[in-house]
Design a protein around this motif. Structure first.
Motif, mmCIF file in Angstrom:
data_model
loop_
_atom_site.group_PDB
_atom_site.id
_atom_site.type_symbol
_atom_site.label_atom_id
_atom_site.label_comp_id
_atom_site.label_asym_id
_atom_site.label_seq_id
_atom_site.Cartn_x
_atom_site.Cartn_y
_atom_site.Cartn_z
ATOM 1 N N SER A 284 37.398 -149.763 69.580
ATOM 2 C CA SER A 284 37.122 -150.900 68.702
ATOM 3 C C SER A 284 35.617 -151.090 68.608
ATOM 4 C CB SER A 284 37.766 -152.176 69.256
ATOM 5 O OG SER A 284 37.121 -152.583 70.450
ATOM 6 N N TRP A 285 35.142 -151.550 67.454
ATOM 7 C CA TRP A 285 33.711 -151.775 67.291
ATOM 8 C C TRP A 285 33.167 -152.789 68.303
ATOM 9 C CZ3 TRP A 285 30.860 -148.329 65.348
ATOM 10 C CH2 TRP A 285 31.247 -147.564 64.245
ATOM 11 N N ARG A 342 28.859 -145.216 62.279
ATOM 12 C CA ARG A 342 29.570 -144.342 61.358
ATOM 13 C C ARG A 342 31.072 -144.467 61.583
ATOM 14 N NH1 ARG A 342 26.032 -140.603 59.127
ATOM 15 N NH2 ARG A 342 24.008 -140.450 60.158
ATOM 16 N N GLY A 343 31.835 -144.537 60.479
ATOM 17 C CA GLY A 343 33.279 -144.490 60.607
ATOM 18 C C GLY A 343 34.012 -145.667 59.994
ATOM 19 N N ILE A 377 31.845 -143.076 56.592
ATOM 20 C CA ILE A 377 32.415 -141.744 56.779
ATOM 21 C C ILE A 377 32.366 -141.368 58.252
ATOM 22 C CG2 ILE A 377 32.119 -139.304 56.200
ATOM 23 C CD1 ILE A 377 30.873 -140.328 53.529
ATOM 24 N N SER A 378 33.498 -140.930 58.775
ATOM 25 C CA SER A 378 33.551 -140.541 60.196
ATOM 26 C C SER A 378 32.674 -139.316 60.419
ATOM 27 C CB SER A 378 34.994 -140.256 60.614
ATOM 28 O OG SER A 378 35.519 -139.189 59.838
ATOM 29 N N TYR A 382 35.013 -137.902 65.141
ATOM 30 C CA TYR A 382 35.153 -139.224 65.758
ATOM 31 C C TYR A 382 35.453 -140.245 64.661
ATOM 32 C CZ TYR A 382 33.225 -137.613 70.236
ATOM 33 O OH TYR A 382 33.020 -136.967 71.425
ATOM 34 N N GLU A 383 36.561 -140.995 64.814
ATOM 35 C CA GLU A 383 36.900 -142.008 63.812
ATOM 36 C C GLU A 383 35.812 -143.068 63.716
ATOM 37 O OE1 GLU A 383 40.960 -144.325 62.801
ATOM 38 O OE2 GLU A 383 39.951 -145.073 64.604
#
Length: 446
Positions: A284-285, A342-343, A377-378, A382-383
């Motif tokens: 999670s962020w 990113r992601g 964009i991942s 890595y998601e």
């Protein structure tokens, strides 16, 4: 705008090949036309036959590593090095900075300059040059320093960033601390920024986070390449107005290097896990950014073993800044930070914790000291991926230890004759020690 990479010595060529592998794989991953086009324009040249050639020049005083790098690139069938983009000799620099800087560098200057000029002329617009090298050996450090000096003379208005791989503290070469002192002191006058990876740190990441049992240089280089790629790949910056940044090195430097006395940059990323674990891991962020912030202030390069006892001092009444004396032991003060996210769901992230004034020096506002780049964009499978590039006190410890060991050897005149015979005097050593002591003093004052 395009970046030309100059790979120097064994380390620079091996890291460079892994980096282009990461960049190529990421650019070709999925249906991401605008992103892929921006990446390819930045790092590759498309030939008339449709092949992607790296915008790179490979230099070594021995042919073995360059031959291996060229072969591995061609084997990937995604990209390759140019047929005339590399130069090697049959005799190395003997792990001697003076031999590389005073002998091999001047001897092959014209050839190297011509190779770089060829790559620069193939760019529609040059964003800058990234020189990749080690500081421990002779070719990477000595020839690398001379080539950087030559590039600065040839391209006085272009950005030049040096990526340095710091040697293992236990020692790879008996004179590695001499080579490191001479390299750093000279590059500080030539380069716009010096981005450092420490082998000890990356080795720990391989062992403790990637669960690699028998760690090779290739494993170490893959981690470095992943972290570098997370910085260099296209992203939306505060000045890009909805398009991917056109001037990546310029924006990196304007974000992080606000004073010529402070050029040392470090890098840490999260998450870093074995590829076999990716399918079973979720991030999670909020959790990632909490860990990344603690890694930053506690000077931890990976999420395992973070010292959570290190705390940022409270903001003074009235919103004033904390002073150095109020910061506890182990606290890493930053001059400037660049946060790259990113992601998935990247625009929902809250980064307020990175704007805490107590993280930064007293003479810069947090709004000026923190920059943020984002991309939905991942990256590299890595998601979600978060990276912080920091201009901070993070390298004070390694720098102090390296200078201390070199000074102890110099005081006993150990191996000095190996340098003086190539033209490096004891006064040159003393000038280098003085330069690094000034840099250390400046960072301690943050």
């Amino acid at each position: 705008m395009s970046i030309v990479t100059v790979q120097l010595g064994q380390c620079g060529n091996q890291v460079g090949q892994e980096l282009f592998d990461v960049l190529s794989n990421d650019a070709h991953d999925g249906q991401r036309k605008v992103y892929s086009k921006s990446c390819i324009e930045r790092f590759f040249h498309e030939t008339s036959s449709g092949d992607y050639e790296a915008r790179a020049v490979l230099i070594d005083m021995e042919p073995k590593v360059i031959t291996q790098s060229v072969f591995k690139a061609a084997q990937s069938e995604r990209w390759k090095y140019g047929d005339h983009s590399h130069f090697s000799q049959k005799q190395g620099s003997g792990n001697n900075w003076a031999n590389g800087y005073c002998v091999h560098g001047p001897r092959h200057q014209e050839i190297v300059e011509e190779l770089v000029r060829g790559e620069v002329e193939r760019c529609d617009r040059l964003a800058g040059i990234v020189a990749m090298m080690s500081v421990a050996g002779g070719t990477g450090s000595g020839v690398g320093t001379y080539v950087t000096q030559s590039l600065r003379d040839t391209y006085p208005n272009s950005f030049i960033v040096n990526h340095l791989t710091w040697p293992y503290s236990t020692g790879e070469v008996i004179v590695q601390n001499y080579n490191s002192v001479l390299t750093l002191s000279h590059l500080y006058r030539l380069s716009d920024a010096i981005l450092v990876h420490e082998n000890d740190t990356v080795h720990q990441i391989c062992a403790r986070l990637m669960n690699i049992k028998h760690i090779s240089f290739s494993d170490v280089n893959k981690v470095i390449a992943h972290q570098l790629g997370s910085v260099l790949q296209p992203a939306l910056t505060g000045h890009s107005h909805g398009d991917f940044s056109r001037n990546p090195l310029g924006e990196l430097l304007s974000s992080l290097v606000c004073h010529p006395e402070y050029k040392l940059l470090t890098l840490c990323s999260i998450p870093q896990i074995a590829s076999s674990s990716m399918a079973y891991s979720t991030f999670s962020w909020p959790g990632m950014l909490k860990h990344l912030r603690q890694m930053l202030i506690a000077n931890a390069k990976m999420e395992e073993g973070i010292d959570w006892q290190v705390k940022a001092p409270p903001v003074m009444p009235g919103g004033g800044f904390s002073t150095r004396s109020q910061r506890g032991p182990g606290f890493n003060t930053s001059l400037a930070n660049l946060l790259i996210l990113r992601g998935k769901d990247v625009y929902k992230t809250e980064i307020g914790e990175f704007q805490d004034p107590s993280i930064y020096t007293e003479w810069l506002k947090p709004t000026e000291a923190l920059s943020t780049w984002k991309s939905p964009i991942s990256f590299n499978k890595y998601e979600k991926c978060a990276t912080v590039v920091s201009n901070s006190q993070a390298l004070l410890g390694p720098l102090d230890r390296m200078v201390g060991k070199a000074w102890n050897m110099f005081a006993s005149r150990a191996y000095i004759h190996q340098y003086t015979k190539f033209g490096i005097s004891e006064e040159d050593f003393l000038d280098s020690f003085t330069s690094l002591e000034q840099i250390t003093s400046s960072y301690k004052q943050l």
